[in-house]
Design a protein around this motif. Structure first.
Motif, PDB file in Angstrom:
ATOM      1  N   GLU A  33       0.897  -1.300   0.055  1.00 23.67           N
ATOM      2  CA  GLU A  33       0.008   0.089   0.013  1.00 23.67           C
ATOM      3  C   GLU A  33       0.836   1.353  -0.132  1.00 23.67           C
ATOM      4  OE1 GLU A  33      -3.444   2.130   2.483  1.00 23.67           O
ATOM      5  OE2 GLU A  33      -2.666   0.296   3.198  1.00 23.67           O
ATOM      6  N   ILE A  34       2.059   1.171   0.595  1.00 26.41           N
ATOM      7  CA  ILE A  34       2.953   2.419   0.875  1.00 26.41           C
ATOM      8  C   ILE A  34       3.544   2.593  -0.481  1.00 26.41           C
ATOM      9  CG2 ILE A  34       5.036   3.125   1.864  1.00 26.41           C
ATOM     10  CD1 ILE A  34       3.734   1.930   4.590  1.00 26.41           C
ATOM     11  N   LEU A  35       4.004   1.691  -1.093  1.00 31.94           N
ATOM     12  CA  LEU A  35       4.461   1.749  -2.512  1.00 31.94           C
ATOM     13  C   LEU A  35       3.665   1.997  -3.518  1.00 31.94           C
ATOM     14  CD1 LEU A  35       6.685  -1.752  -3.333  1.00 31.94           C
ATOM     15  CD2 LEU A  35       7.566   0.557  -3.180  1.00 31.94           C
ATOM     16  N   SER A  36       2.158   1.684  -3.491  1.00 33.18           N
ATOM     17  CA  SER A  36       1.261   2.343  -4.355  1.00 33.18           C
ATOM     18  C   SER A  36       1.015   3.910  -4.408  1.00 33.18           C
ATOM     19  CB  SER A  36      -0.113   1.587  -4.010  1.00 33.18           C
ATOM     20  OG  SER A  36      -0.670   2.211  -2.894  1.00 33.18           O
ATOM     21  N   LEU A  39       4.255   4.833  -6.766  1.00 34.76           N
ATOM     22  CA  LEU A  39       4.739   3.830  -7.978  1.00 34.76           C
ATOM     23  C   LEU A  39       3.460   4.208  -8.880  1.00 34.76           C
ATOM     24  CD1 LEU A  39       6.228   0.750  -6.797  1.00 34.76           C
ATOM     25  CD2 LEU A  39       7.364   2.716  -7.529  1.00 34.76           C
ATOM     26  N   THR A  40       3.606   4.298 -10.150  1.00 40.50           N
ATOM     27  CA  THR A  40       2.646   4.307 -11.229  1.00 40.50           C
ATOM     28  C   THR A  40       1.690   2.979 -11.192  1.00 40.50           C
ATOM     29  OG1 THR A  40       3.920   3.533 -13.024  1.00 40.50           O
ATOM     30  CG2 THR A  40       3.828   6.187 -12.605  1.00 40.50           C
ATOM     31  N   ALA A  41       0.676   2.993 -11.912  1.00 31.16           N
ATOM     32  CA  ALA A  41       0.012   1.701 -11.771  1.00 31.16           C
ATOM     33  C   ALA A  41       0.876   0.655 -12.678  1.00 31.16           C
ATOM     34  CB  ALA A  41      -1.402   1.990 -12.730  1.00 31.16           C
ATOM     35  N   ASP A  42       1.487   1.076 -13.724  1.00 29.30           N
ATOM     36  CA  ASP A  42       2.122   0.293 -14.433  1.00 29.30           C
ATOM     37  C   ASP A  42       3.352  -0.358 -13.477  1.00 29.30           C
ATOM     38  OD1 ASP A  42       0.852   0.560 -16.732  1.00 29.30           O
ATOM     39  OD2 ASP A  42       2.289   2.166 -17.313  1.00 29.30           O
ATOM     40  N   GLU A  43       3.842   0.554 -13.008  1.00 28.90           N
ATOM     41  CA  GLU A  43       5.163  -0.117 -11.861  1.00 28.90           C
ATOM     42  C   GLU A  43       4.627  -1.228 -10.820  1.00 28.90           C
ATOM     43  OE1 GLU A  43       8.196   3.600 -11.779  1.00 28.90           O
ATOM     44  OE2 GLU A  43       6.390   3.933 -10.624  1.00 28.90           O
ATOM     45  N   MET A  44       3.450  -0.874 -10.530  1.00 35.18           N
ATOM     46  CA  MET A  44       2.896  -1.625  -9.329  1.00 35.18           C
ATOM     47  C   MET A  44       2.349  -3.059 -10.076  1.00 35.18           C
ATOM     48  SD  MET A  44       2.639  -0.484  -6.321  1.00 35.18           S
ATOM     49  CE  MET A  44       1.442  -1.651  -5.479  1.00 35.18           C
ATOM     50  N   ALA A  45       2.044  -3.059 -11.221  1.00 36.48           N
ATOM     51  CA  ALA A  45       1.626  -4.217 -11.923  1.00 36.48           C
ATOM     52  C   ALA A  45       2.686  -5.047 -12.070  1.00 36.48           C
ATOM     53  CB  ALA A  45       1.098  -3.745 -13.568  1.00 36.48           C
ATOM     54  N   ASP A  46       3.907  -4.485 -12.244  1.00 37.70           N
ATOM     55  CA  ASP A  46       5.370  -5.483 -12.183  1.00 37.70           C
ATOM     56  C   ASP A  46       5.474  -6.104 -11.188  1.00 37.70           C
ATOM     57  OD1 ASP A  46       5.562  -4.947 -14.790  1.00 37.70           O
ATOM     58  OD2 ASP A  46       7.115  -3.205 -14.485  1.00 37.70           O
ATOM     59  N   ILE A  47       4.919  -5.903  -9.860  1.00 36.43           N
ATOM     60  CA  ILE A  47       5.057  -6.488  -8.642  1.00 36.43           C
ATOM     61  C   ILE A  47       4.332  -7.865  -8.491  1.00 36.43           C
ATOM     62  CG2 ILE A  47       5.108  -6.074  -6.017  1.00 36.43           C
ATOM     63  CD1 ILE A  47       5.298  -3.207  -6.432  1.00 36.43           C
ATOM     64  N   ILE A  48       4.984  -9.023  -8.056  1.00 35.56           N
ATOM     65  CA  ILE A  48       4.637  -9.886  -7.654  1.00 35.56           C
ATOM     66  C   ILE A  48       4.075 -10.257  -6.168  1.00 35.56           C
ATOM     67  CG2 ILE A  48       4.594 -12.563  -7.782  1.00 35.56           C
ATOM     68  CD1 ILE A  48       6.692 -12.169 -10.044  1.00 35.56           C
TER      69      ILE A  48
END
Length: 68
Positions: A33-36, A39-48
């Motif tokens: 949640e803190i990362l969100s 970071l952009t939505a695209d960057e968050m989508a790269d996280i597993i």
């Protein structure tokens, strides 16, 4: 309220690229949640989300080369 009553931990989340993303929080979910917030939505989508490891601040130098 003391910060000692709400400890923060460091987590390394796996990225689809094979690298890792460093985050901190009270739990892995809190760290995401803190990362969100930064970071952009695209960057968050790269996280597993389910693949992470908890590390101590003392050992962070061992993982710097894995960060992406």
């Amino acid at each position: 309220m003391s910060s000692f009553s709400n400890p923060q931990y460091m987590y390394l989340f796996d990225l689809k690229s094979g690298k890792k993303k460093l985050a901190y929080g009270q739990s892995p979910e809190d760290a995401l949640e803190i990362l969100s917030f930064r970071l952009t939505a695209d960057e968050m989508a790269d996280i597993i989300p389910g693949k992470h490891m908890k590390i101590s601040q003392r050992k962070i130098q061992q993982y710097v080369h894995l960060l992406g």
